[in-house]
Design a protein around this motif. Sequence first.
Motif, PDB file in Angstrom:
ATOM      1  N   MET A   1       0.760  -1.329   0.015  1.00 40.35           N
ATOM      2  CA  MET A   1      -0.052  -0.031   0.066  1.00 40.35           C
ATOM      3  C   MET A   1       0.962   1.376  -0.050  1.00 40.35           C
ATOM      4  SD  MET A   1      -3.425  -1.312   1.203  1.00 40.35           S
ATOM      5  CE  MET A   1      -3.949   0.327   1.393  1.00 40.35           C
ATOM      6  N   ALA A   2       1.656   1.288   1.024  1.00 45.10           N
ATOM      7  CA  ALA A   2       2.453   2.633   1.264  1.00 45.10           C
ATOM      8  C   ALA A   2       3.524   2.481   0.190  1.00 45.10           C
ATOM      9  CB  ALA A   2       2.910   2.783   2.824  1.00 45.10           C
ATOM     10  N   GLN A   3       4.133   1.506  -0.164  1.00 43.91           N
ATOM     11  CA  GLN A   3       4.996   1.244  -0.990  1.00 43.91           C
ATOM     12  C   GLN A   3       4.583   1.641  -2.572  1.00 43.91           C
ATOM     13  OE1 GLN A   3       4.262  -0.887   1.118  1.00 43.91           O
ATOM     14  NE2 GLN A   3       5.988  -1.912   1.990  1.00 43.91           N
ATOM     15  N   LEU A   4       3.277   1.572  -2.675  1.00 43.22           N
ATOM     16  CA  LEU A   4       2.828   1.985  -4.043  1.00 43.22           C
ATOM     17  C   LEU A   4       2.877   3.348  -4.287  1.00 43.22           C
ATOM     18  CD1 LEU A   4      -0.444  -0.047  -5.070  1.00 43.22           C
ATOM     19  CD2 LEU A   4       0.830   1.796  -6.696  1.00 43.22           C
ATOM     20  N   PRO A   6       2.923   6.144  -6.802  1.00 45.78           N
ATOM     21  CA  PRO A   6       2.322   6.243  -8.254  1.00 45.78           C
ATOM     22  C   PRO A   6       3.280   7.086  -9.037  1.00 45.78           C
ATOM     23  CG  PRO A   6       1.215   7.541  -6.948  1.00 45.78           C
ATOM     24  CD  PRO A   6       1.974   6.660  -5.834  1.00 45.78           C
ATOM     25  N   ASP A  10       5.070   5.983 -13.139  1.00 44.69           N
ATOM     26  CA  ASP A  10       4.694   6.820 -14.247  1.00 44.69           C
ATOM     27  C   ASP A  10       5.988   7.185 -14.805  1.00 44.69           C
ATOM     28  OD1 ASP A  10       1.925   8.307 -12.645  1.00 44.69           O
ATOM     29  OD2 ASP A  10       2.196   6.054 -13.469  1.00 44.69           O
ATOM     30  N   ALA A  15       3.964  12.905 -18.146  1.00 41.92           N
ATOM     31  CA  ALA A  15       2.904  13.432 -17.371  1.00 41.92           C
ATOM     32  C   ALA A  15       3.692  14.426 -16.453  1.00 41.92           C
ATOM     33  CB  ALA A  15       2.210  12.521 -16.784  1.00 41.92           C
ATOM     34  N   PRO A  16       4.083  15.397 -16.947  1.00 41.10           N
ATOM     35  CA  PRO A  16       4.909  16.269 -15.980  1.00 41.10           C
ATOM     36  C   PRO A  16       3.902  17.227 -15.252  1.00 41.10           C
ATOM     37  CG  PRO A  16       4.885  17.144 -18.190  1.00 41.10           C
ATOM     38  CD  PRO A  16       4.283  16.319 -18.320  1.00 41.10           C
TER      39      PRO A  16
ATOM     40  N   SER B  44      -2.970   4.337   4.296  1.00 43.34           N
ATOM     41  CA  SER B  44      -1.803   4.526   3.679  1.00 43.34           C
ATOM     42  C   SER B  44      -1.281   5.841   3.763  1.00 43.34           C
ATOM     43  CB  SER B  44      -1.621   3.891   2.460  1.00 43.34           C
ATOM     44  OG  SER B  44      -2.625   4.771   1.629  1.00 43.34           O
ATOM     45  N   GLY B  45       0.374   6.127   3.910  1.00 44.32           N
ATOM     46  CA  GLY B  45       0.663   7.269   3.735  1.00 44.32           C
ATOM     47  C   GLY B  45       0.552   8.207   5.060  1.00 44.32           C
ATOM     48  N   GLN B  98       4.976  -6.444   4.841  1.00 48.13           N
ATOM     49  CA  GLN B  98       3.896  -6.886   4.084  1.00 48.13           C
ATOM     50  C   GLN B  98       4.487  -8.021   2.915  1.00 48.13           C
ATOM     51  OE1 GLN B  98       1.302  -3.970   2.256  1.00 48.13           O
ATOM     52  NE2 GLN B  98       0.442  -5.448   1.065  1.00 48.13           N
TER      53      GLN B  98
ATOM     54  N   PHE C  99      -4.656   3.078  -9.725  1.00 46.17           N
ATOM     55  CA  PHE C  99      -3.239   3.717 -10.109  1.00 46.17           C
ATOM     56  C   PHE C  99      -2.765   3.131 -11.484  1.00 46.17           C
ATOM     57  CE2 PHE C  99      -3.318   3.913  -5.447  1.00 46.17           C
ATOM     58  CZ  PHE C  99      -3.050   5.265  -5.246  1.00 46.17           C
ATOM     59  N   PRO C 104      -1.478   7.585 -17.370  1.00 48.15           N
ATOM     60  CA  PRO C 104      -0.474   8.318 -16.611  1.00 48.15           C
ATOM     61  C   PRO C 104      -0.471   9.759 -17.341  1.00 48.15           C
ATOM     62  CG  PRO C 104       0.768   6.719 -16.843  1.00 48.15           C
ATOM     63  CD  PRO C 104      -0.739   6.175 -17.407  1.00 48.15           C
ATOM     64  N   VAL C 105      -0.313   9.773 -18.747  1.00 45.33           N
ATOM     65  CA  VAL C 105      -0.127  10.719 -19.374  1.00 45.33           C
ATOM     66  C   VAL C 105      -1.186  11.516 -20.040  1.00 45.33           C
ATOM     67  CG1 VAL C 105       2.085   9.836 -20.026  1.00 45.33           C
ATOM     68  CG2 VAL C 105       0.031   9.710 -21.602  1.00 45.33           C
ATOM     69  N   TYR C 150      -4.286  15.582 -14.239  1.00 47.37           N
ATOM     70  CA  TYR C 150      -3.600  14.229 -14.428  1.00 47.37           C
ATOM     71  C   TYR C 150      -3.781  13.327 -13.427  1.00 47.37           C
ATOM     72  CZ  TYR C 150      -1.140  16.402 -18.624  1.00 47.37           C
ATOM     73  OH  TYR C 150      -0.846  16.777 -19.698  1.00 47.37           O
ATOM     74  N   HIS C 152      -2.318  11.550 -11.626  1.00 43.62           N
ATOM     75  CA  HIS C 152      -1.173  11.633 -10.373  1.00 43.62           C
ATOM     76  C   HIS C 152      -1.451  12.769  -9.523  1.00 43.62           C
ATOM     77  CE1 HIS C 152       1.342  14.872 -12.097  1.00 43.62           C
ATOM     78  NE2 HIS C 152       1.519  14.310 -13.156  1.00 43.62           N
ATOM     79  N   ARG C 159      -9.470   8.732  -8.261  1.00 45.64           N
ATOM     80  CA  ARG C 159      -9.275   8.153  -9.415  1.00 45.64           C
ATOM     81  C   ARG C 159     -10.117   7.005  -9.575  1.00 45.64           C
ATOM     82  NH1 ARG C 159      -2.955   6.831 -10.102  1.00 45.64           N
ATOM     83  NH2 ARG C 159      -2.088   8.967  -9.548  1.00 45.64           N
TER      84      ARG C 159
END
Lengths: 322, 327, 317
Positions: A1-4, A6, A10, A15-16, B44-45, B98, C99, C104-105, C150, C152, C159
């Motif tokens: 979860m936290a490791q994900l 995003p 990308d 997608a700046p 999460s987070g 995990q 996600f 993503p773009v 976007y 992200h 999302r």
Amino acid sequence: MAQLDPTALDLPLAAPKRGIRVGRIPIPGWLALLLRNSKSRTGLLIVVFMVVIAVIAPLISVAHPNDFNLLATRQAPSWHHLFGTTDQGSDVFSQVVVGARRSLLLGALAGAFATLVAAALGITAAYVGGIVDEVVNLLTNVFLTIPAIPLLVVASGYLRARGMWTMIAVIALVLWAFEARILRAQALTLKNRDFILAAKTSGEPTWRIVFGELMPNMISRIAAAFVLVFYISLLVDSGLEFLGLGDMSATSWGVTIYWAQVNSTVLQGEWWPFLFPSLALGLTVLGLVLVLAGIDEVSNPQLRTEHRRGRLLRLLFGRAAA
Amino acid sequence: MSAIATKTLLEVRGLEVEYGRVRAVDGVDLDIASGETLGLAGESGCGKSTVANAVMQILRPPAHIVGGSIRFQGEELTGKSNEELRRFRWRNVSMVFQSAMNALNPVMRVGDQFVDMMQAHERISKHRAIVRAGELLELVGMDKHRVRSYPHELSGGMRQRVIIAMALALNPELIILDEPTTALDVVVQREILQEVEALKRDFGFAVLFITHDLSLLLEFADRIAIMYAGEIVEAAPAATLAESPLHPYTQGLLQSFPPLTGPRVKLTGIAGAPPDLREPPAGCRFHPRCPHCVPENVALYFRQTSERPRLREITPGHFVACHLVDA
Amino acid sequence: MSVLEVRDLSKSFAIGGALRRQHVHAVEDVSFSLRPGTITALVGESGSGKSTVARLIARLYDPSSGAVFFGDEDVAQVRRRKDVLRYRSQVQLIFQDPFGSLNPVKTVRHHIERPLRIHDIVPSSQVDDRVYELLETVGLVPAREVADKYPHELSGGQRQRVAIARALAVEPTVVLADEPTSMLDVSIRIGILNLMLKLKDERDIAFLYVTHDIASARYVADDILVMYAGQIVERGPVEQVLAEPLHPYTRLLLAAVHGERIADRGSGASAAVDPVEGCRFVSRCPLAIPVCSEVTPELVEARRQHAARCHVTAPAT
């Protein structure tokens, strides 16, 4: 979860973050990212400098850089001839700045052609799969097994038309397969991502998925491919000319170096017709390599060297934490 | 379980951890008594895993501790040398996370991985280590002959059991379980947690159990601390927390699990989403999502949006950081 | 009246080399139907084949055998692009991972606009307005602002709402939601479930809600299907199934989530490789009798509308 995370998945170049403005000049997000990276910033600076030189070349050079001038042969660099003159009395400075035009144009076009073919074939093959993939795969493998350097030597040595376009065609033909293979591999990992499947379930036609959904996600990889082919073609082109296999009447860095070598100028203490074109070539390639490294770092955050000291320590002593 | 700690094993005070400029953990206090199970819940987070990594001292850059102290049996951990920490890890505190089940080396037999780990910490012959590995596997409900298996021959649940057995190998006083069963199916999850509970009774280690699933903690933890946006907002014995949660976030979390019995009532969950820690909300970090934070109540609203509530003990053992409770 | 009917749907994947070719039966003889304005929960553990069922219906895979009837035509056989498009405009899939399911773009607008344009849902001039309307329907406000973000720049819950808006864009009659909440934070899951309940009522959509969370299934669903190792082992109205489960596997699942002590040495609910005859659950079953390991039980309606695949609790008459 936290490791994900995003953003790690990308491709930041595609997608700046929103673009920024410097004064009244809008800077798109991808450029801002590249400018923030010290490597690509330096690289871009060098490349832009070379491009500017190439563009204004007619203004700062003599009209015909290859003209003989037997009254001013073998002159060392001076204010009159910044980079000195050749044994024929041609102005080396003019040859270098005008040569930049040819080199940059050739590199850019060869890069563009090779990348275009590679991206279109590689990504389509990966997405469509089946027989299309088999055929493209076979084709890339055939081209990969062609020994590139000998082919280039043979092609440029025996082709009647030795112009720039021949060179571009030959280089693109030899190099596209490498890129096609890399791009195909990346497209394969993307094609089963949910967003592609989602586009499919909403009824998108194949060509739109390839060009509209997949390709923008690979833009940093495609840009990298372009830059890579760009500088490889610079090196290959100059190398062939150095061997005397190019268009010897053209004005280019390789040709200048070739004549310098043929006339063994260095042995006679005349380093300038040799050094300056080599320097120009080296600088351009360095700039492109730095841009490439920057693209890699920006699009792959794991490579970023923000914590240089920590990284160095870890490199020296291995991972501290088990 | 008494609410009063018998002997404090781990004492975290004012812990602050930053990722670059983002403060992921902001002033966390925690106590774990020996033999106790402390549950740490949050989304999460929220920083719960960061707390665990800080205790284990395995934060990786850019994450680093910027303030506070972590004491284990009275000994300060921050600032210890790598060698001291290496001995401290596994022997005193071990961790199951995990994705641990994917951390086993795929080309080594399970038993050999035990041998490596044990030999790194104590002088033990290979044969003895393998025998011990077999015993440990039996403890977690596996066949001891599984020492000869390769990880890919085991299911996810079994691999996670192997990791738990490894965590037990050196008899640590504290085991940190960071989302140990989140990737597993409900039935397997329950079996593993039952086993951990039984082992805990036999060996007497303490557990720091980190999960987003509050319902699991209500069952398996003695005390529960709720984290939100890098802070602990409520801490209480499990039963107290279940019956009389004081913080609106805790109340919302408890309201987020649909019941399996009783009438089907409409739940509301919690509106909005956790804040971006780069710019945490001023005042109480929960106020943008808090149903009790309304501009109509001017005085309270001002406090909620400007003053950070402190964690205070309301009744013995029940701590909460909320302006509503102060008022 | 059912809007979509799945009949004896099976899907097997070949594994191993050419010499030792084996087949994993991910989905075996699955039959059920979806009704407008109802939510049907498909519950099972990871590897039970529940997501494969959703993807088969969404035509991301071709079934090995069996049929998916939409109206009176078997959509598994449809090949012409025009017909496929028509089906896609009626049946939509929502993915588990918010996600991964958004490009993503591309902006939020792109994701919702594309289906509108592909299927000519509204004239070009009204596309923008419809995008905003859809975003508002799923609770993403201010819509004009959200549309140009976007992925992200959005949270996981937001999302997933975009993904739902995309599915709704084509005005579908069936929505297949593949674990739409499992990747989301606990506190925002209920919001997504409530949104499904709202859409079911307002738009009369037939939902297939694929999940491993039996409690959330009870919260939203009218009917429930329990899957184990590729087969549906129990089927019925959700309240009745949870109150009086017939199949021992359903009982085990419920015991686990009820917090009862369980004694089970299961190896999970993964699909069978080249299965032999017999009940898939027999090795874990406390009620097993000799016939269980010899004959695969049929789905038998033991109570009104409540069926199970078990020789003991739902014997064939």
